[in-house]
Design a protein around this motif. Sequence first.
Motif, PDB file in Angstrom:
ATOM      1  N   TYR A  96      10.071  42.474 -53.097  1.00  0.00           N
ATOM      2  CA  TYR A  96      11.484  42.197 -53.406  1.00  0.00           C
ATOM      3  C   TYR A  96      11.664  42.030 -54.913  1.00  0.00           C
ATOM      4  O   TYR A  96      12.565  42.629 -55.515  1.00  0.00           O
ATOM      5  CB  TYR A  96      11.957  40.937 -52.674  1.00  0.00           C
ATOM      6  CG  TYR A  96      13.342  40.513 -53.116  1.00  0.00           C
ATOM      7  CD1 TYR A  96      14.470  40.962 -52.454  1.00  0.00           C
ATOM      8  CD2 TYR A  96      13.523  39.704 -54.243  1.00  0.00           C
ATOM      9  CE1 TYR A  96      15.735  40.610 -52.877  1.00  0.00           C
ATOM     10  CE2 TYR A  96      14.788  39.344 -54.674  1.00  0.00           C
ATOM     11  CZ  TYR A  96      15.883  39.803 -53.993  1.00  0.00           C
ATOM     12  OH  TYR A  96      17.140  39.462 -54.432  1.00  0.00           O
ATOM     13  N   TRP A  97      10.844  41.203 -55.524  1.00  0.00           N
ATOM     14  CA  TRP A  97      11.017  40.918 -56.948  1.00  0.00           C
ATOM     15  C   TRP A  97      10.707  42.136 -57.802  1.00  0.00           C
ATOM     16  O   TRP A  97      11.378  42.375 -58.816  1.00  0.00           O
ATOM     17  CB  TRP A  97      10.152  39.725 -57.340  1.00  0.00           C
ATOM     18  CG  TRP A  97      10.613  38.480 -56.662  1.00  0.00           C
ATOM     19  CD1 TRP A  97      10.045  37.876 -55.570  1.00  0.00           C
ATOM     20  CD2 TRP A  97      11.788  37.720 -56.972  1.00  0.00           C
ATOM     21  NE1 TRP A  97      10.786  36.778 -55.199  1.00  0.00           N
ATOM     22  CE2 TRP A  97      11.849  36.656 -56.041  1.00  0.00           C
ATOM     23  CE3 TRP A  97      12.773  37.822 -57.956  1.00  0.00           C
ATOM     24  CZ2 TRP A  97      12.867  35.702 -56.071  1.00  0.00           C
ATOM     25  CZ3 TRP A  97      13.792  36.876 -57.989  1.00  0.00           C
ATOM     26  CH2 TRP A  97      13.841  35.839 -57.061  1.00  0.00           C
ATOM     27  N   ASN A  98       9.731  42.921 -57.397  1.00  0.00           N
ATOM     28  CA  ASN A  98       9.415  44.137 -58.163  1.00  0.00           C
ATOM     29  C   ASN A  98      10.552  45.149 -58.098  1.00  0.00           C
ATOM     30  O   ASN A  98      10.908  45.782 -59.103  1.00  0.00           O
ATOM     31  CB  ASN A  98       8.124  44.756 -57.636  1.00  0.00           C
ATOM     32  CG  ASN A  98       6.898  43.931 -57.975  1.00  0.00           C
ATOM     33  OD1 ASN A  98       6.952  43.030 -58.825  1.00  0.00           O
ATOM     34  ND2 ASN A  98       5.796  44.229 -57.330  1.00  0.00           N
ATOM     35  N   LEU A  99      11.151  45.319 -56.912  1.00  0.00           N
ATOM     36  CA  LEU A  99      12.261  46.263 -56.771  1.00  0.00           C
ATOM     37  C   LEU A  99      13.498  45.790 -57.523  1.00  0.00           C
ATOM     38  O   LEU A  99      14.211  46.586 -58.145  1.00  0.00           O
ATOM     39  CB  LEU A  99      12.609  46.457 -55.300  1.00  0.00           C
ATOM     40  CG  LEU A  99      11.683  47.348 -54.474  1.00  0.00           C
ATOM     41  CD1 LEU A  99      12.080  47.302 -53.008  1.00  0.00           C
ATOM     42  CD2 LEU A  99      11.733  48.797 -54.985  1.00  0.00           C
ATOM     43  N   ASN A 100      13.754  44.497 -57.487  1.00  0.00           N
ATOM     44  CA  ASN A 100      14.986  43.984 -58.067  1.00  0.00           C
ATOM     45  C   ASN A 100      14.881  43.629 -59.538  1.00  0.00           C
ATOM     46  O   ASN A 100      15.840  43.112 -60.123  1.00  0.00           O
ATOM     47  CB  ASN A 100      15.471  42.783 -57.252  1.00  0.00           C
ATOM     48  CG  ASN A 100      16.062  43.207 -55.927  1.00  0.00           C
ATOM     49  OD1 ASN A 100      17.224  43.574 -55.831  1.00  0.00           O
ATOM     50  ND2 ASN A 100      15.248  43.174 -54.876  1.00  0.00           N
ATOM     51  N   THR A 101      13.731  43.938 -60.126  1.00  0.00           N
ATOM     52  CA  THR A 101      13.599  43.837 -61.586  1.00  0.00           C
ATOM     53  C   THR A 101      13.155  45.158 -62.200  1.00  0.00           C
ATOM     54  O   THR A 101      12.844  45.213 -63.383  1.00  0.00           O
ATOM     55  CB  THR A 101      12.599  42.727 -61.967  1.00  0.00           C
ATOM     56  OG1 THR A 101      11.337  42.995 -61.345  1.00  0.00           O
ATOM     57  CG2 THR A 101      13.110  41.360 -61.543  1.00  0.00           C
ATOM     58  N   GLY A 102      13.106  46.215 -61.390  1.00  0.00           N
ATOM     59  CA  GLY A 102      12.818  47.544 -61.921  1.00  0.00           C
ATOM     60  C   GLY A 102      11.361  47.882 -62.078  1.00  0.00           C
ATOM     61  O   GLY A 102      11.030  48.991 -62.526  1.00  0.00           O
ATOM     62  N   LEU A 103      10.438  46.966 -61.714  1.00  0.00           N
ATOM     63  CA  LEU A 103       9.019  47.287 -61.834  1.00  0.00           C
ATOM     64  C   LEU A 103       8.633  48.389 -60.849  1.00  0.00           C
ATOM     65  O   LEU A 103       7.876  49.297 -61.174  1.00  0.00           O
ATOM     66  CB  LEU A 103       8.177  46.032 -61.590  1.00  0.00           C
ATOM     67  CG  LEU A 103       6.668  46.192 -61.819  1.00  0.00           C
ATOM     68  CD1 LEU A 103       6.371  46.534 -63.272  1.00  0.00           C
ATOM     69  CD2 LEU A 103       5.923  44.919 -61.408  1.00  0.00           C
ATOM     70  N   ASP A 104       9.187  48.294 -59.633  1.00  0.00           N
ATOM     71  CA  ASP A 104       9.057  49.371 -58.654  1.00  0.00           C
ATOM     72  C   ASP A 104      10.407  50.065 -58.516  1.00  0.00           C
ATOM     73  O   ASP A 104      11.461  49.425 -58.675  1.00  0.00           O
ATOM     74  CB  ASP A 104       8.617  48.832 -57.288  1.00  0.00           C
ATOM     75  CG  ASP A 104       7.194  48.297 -57.292  1.00  0.00           C
ATOM     76  OD1 ASP A 104       6.454  48.607 -58.254  1.00  0.00           O
ATOM     77  OD2 ASP A 104       6.833  47.568 -56.359  1.00  0.00           O
ATOM     78  N   GLY A 107      13.524  41.029 -67.052  1.00  0.00           N
ATOM     79  CA  GLY A 107      12.905  41.153 -65.747  1.00  0.00           C
ATOM     80  C   GLY A 107      11.525  40.550 -65.663  1.00  0.00           C
ATOM     81  O   GLY A 107      11.115  40.048 -64.609  1.00  0.00           O
ATOM     82  N   VAL A 108      10.768  40.610 -66.752  1.00  0.00           N
ATOM     83  CA  VAL A 108       9.430  40.025 -66.763  1.00  0.00           C
ATOM     84  C   VAL A 108       9.519  38.527 -66.500  1.00  0.00           C
ATOM     85  O   VAL A 108       8.757  37.964 -65.692  1.00  0.00           O
ATOM     86  CB  VAL A 108       8.732  40.301 -68.109  1.00  0.00           C
ATOM     87  CG1 VAL A 108       7.401  39.568 -68.180  1.00  0.00           C
ATOM     88  CG2 VAL A 108       8.535  41.800 -68.316  1.00  0.00           C
ATOM     89  N   GLU A 109      10.460  37.869 -67.160  1.00  0.00           N
ATOM     90  CA  GLU A 109      10.643  36.427 -66.963  1.00  0.00           C
ATOM     91  C   GLU A 109      11.106  36.126 -65.541  1.00  0.00           C
ATOM     92  O   GLU A 109      10.663  35.152 -64.916  1.00  0.00           O
ATOM     93  CB  GLU A 109      11.650  35.889 -67.972  1.00  0.00           C
ATOM     94  CG  GLU A 109      11.945  34.406 -67.852  1.00  0.00           C
ATOM     95  CD  GLU A 109      10.744  33.536 -68.182  1.00  0.00           C
ATOM     96  OE1 GLU A 109      10.746  32.363 -67.751  1.00  0.00           O
ATOM     97  OE2 GLU A 109       9.819  34.013 -68.854  1.00  0.00           O
ATOM     98  N   VAL A 110      11.983  36.978 -64.998  1.00  0.00           N
ATOM     99  CA  VAL A 110      12.479  36.771 -63.635  1.00  0.00           C
ATOM    100  C   VAL A 110      11.348  36.872 -62.626  1.00  0.00           C
ATOM    101  O   VAL A 110      11.268  36.095 -61.670  1.00  0.00           O
ATOM    102  CB  VAL A 110      13.605  37.779 -63.322  1.00  0.00           C
ATOM    103  CG1 VAL A 110      13.972  37.735 -61.843  1.00  0.00           C
ATOM    104  CG2 VAL A 110      14.837  37.485 -64.170  1.00  0.00           C
ATOM    105  N   ARG A 111      10.439  37.829 -62.820  1.00  0.00           N
ATOM    106  CA  ARG A 111       9.305  37.952 -61.896  1.00  0.00           C
ATOM    107  C   ARG A 111       8.387  36.733 -61.953  1.00  0.00           C
ATOM    108  O   ARG A 111       7.736  36.401 -60.973  1.00  0.00           O
ATOM    109  CB  ARG A 111       8.514  39.234 -62.198  1.00  0.00           C
ATOM    110  CG  ARG A 111       9.219  40.506 -61.756  1.00  0.00           C
ATOM    111  CD  ARG A 111       8.291  41.704 -61.777  1.00  0.00           C
ATOM    112  NE  ARG A 111       7.840  42.068 -63.115  1.00  0.00           N
ATOM    113  CZ  ARG A 111       8.506  42.836 -63.962  1.00  0.00           C
ATOM    114  NH1 ARG A 111       9.691  43.325 -63.602  1.00  0.00           N
ATOM    115  NH2 ARG A 111       8.025  43.124 -65.150  1.00  0.00           N
TER     116      ARG A 111
END
Length: 414
Positions: free
Chosen positions: A193-201, A165-169
């Motif tokens: 969007y990116w935070n929600l869809n990578t689990g950061l939020d 997820g870090v790389e995706v963000r």
Amino acid sequence: MSLDVRTVTESEFPDWLRALNTGFLRPPVVTDEEVEGRRPHTDLSRARGAFEAGRCVATFRSFAQELTAVGGASLPASAVSDVTVSPTHRRRGLLSRMMAADLAAAKERGDVVSTLIAAEYPIYGRYGYGPATWTTEWEIDVPRTGLDPRWAGPGDGGRIDLVDGVEVRKTGPGLHERLRASRHGVVSRDERYWNLNTGLDRLPGHPWAEPFYAVYRSAGGELEGLLAYKADDTWGESKLPQNTATVLDMIAVTPAAERALWHFLCSVDWITKVRSGFRAPDDLLPLLLPDPRAARVVTHADLLWVRLLDVVRALEARTYPVPGTLVLEVEDSAGLAGGRFRLDASPEGAVCAPATESADLTLAVGELGALYLGDESAVRLTALGRVAEESKGAAAVADALFRTPRRPWCPDIF
């Protein structure tokens, strides 16, 4: 009792969330965690509610968005979301009042269009929206595809890597912007969007399960594709795997990336079925499969609805494949975008202006919204009685100007 429709105050936000949950058939309770999670991302000046005796009974929200027009121009849009009316207060005109206020504000701000994803088809046409993109979901029976089960990677010199997820963000936003610049109908994605869809939020009440992320890089090392997917854990008799992979997101800015990512997913050990997620109706699936019948359609429906607020700016923003002239009589009962307009279009650009000469086509603003991104046919709408052809052959001219070789696509639900 009187019903007051207005923007939501800070103190009313928890009750607004309760009404929102009620409308979407979720438990009608609101936790402090939910308020804290949603409040920073809700512009209260664009959140409306209907209140009776201090209790919220209807909800409505809009937010800033960018929509890609045909040819790649980015249009300022007002995206509508979180629309509900409590079951005790239906058929009292609450949605109409909230919608009228929001559209008037969007027009005043200078937004060119308003957009939404319609939960129910019959609701939004009366507010001037038209279905501008459609979506298709396939289920792929992997053993039947005819793909090489011994596939070990792209044969074009590119490669596929698993990332986190870090790389995706880091890389996802830029890749999505490249897609948005090249595909009409795609809408912008913000940092949330990116935070929600990578689990950061995290969304309260929505347990997070980390998906798999795979990226495709070309032979030159350029990132051209991103895939997010999940898999279940299903085994049949005799210990035979019957697992399904479900696509959560796929961004491919080249055909090579798109083909490679589908082939990769169909080659994952133990996966016997693939659910494609919502794709463009003219996606490379299923024709990239040696046996296209291995993919069956499980969903085909309207997705993004478009409501024009400024006809001149909207028609001048998009491109046209051939030269042509049309005079359009646009009817808008809300008084926001109606009038008679002359469109002089060519591959070099377009000029649109109010007109006085006789109209070639008469149509409601919602029908123009359906035509705007190039997916709908004016000839078909004329046959349905939804467009009036005042000048013989004008519907065919409209199709020559507005239709596009690839269908518009919106990957997102908002």
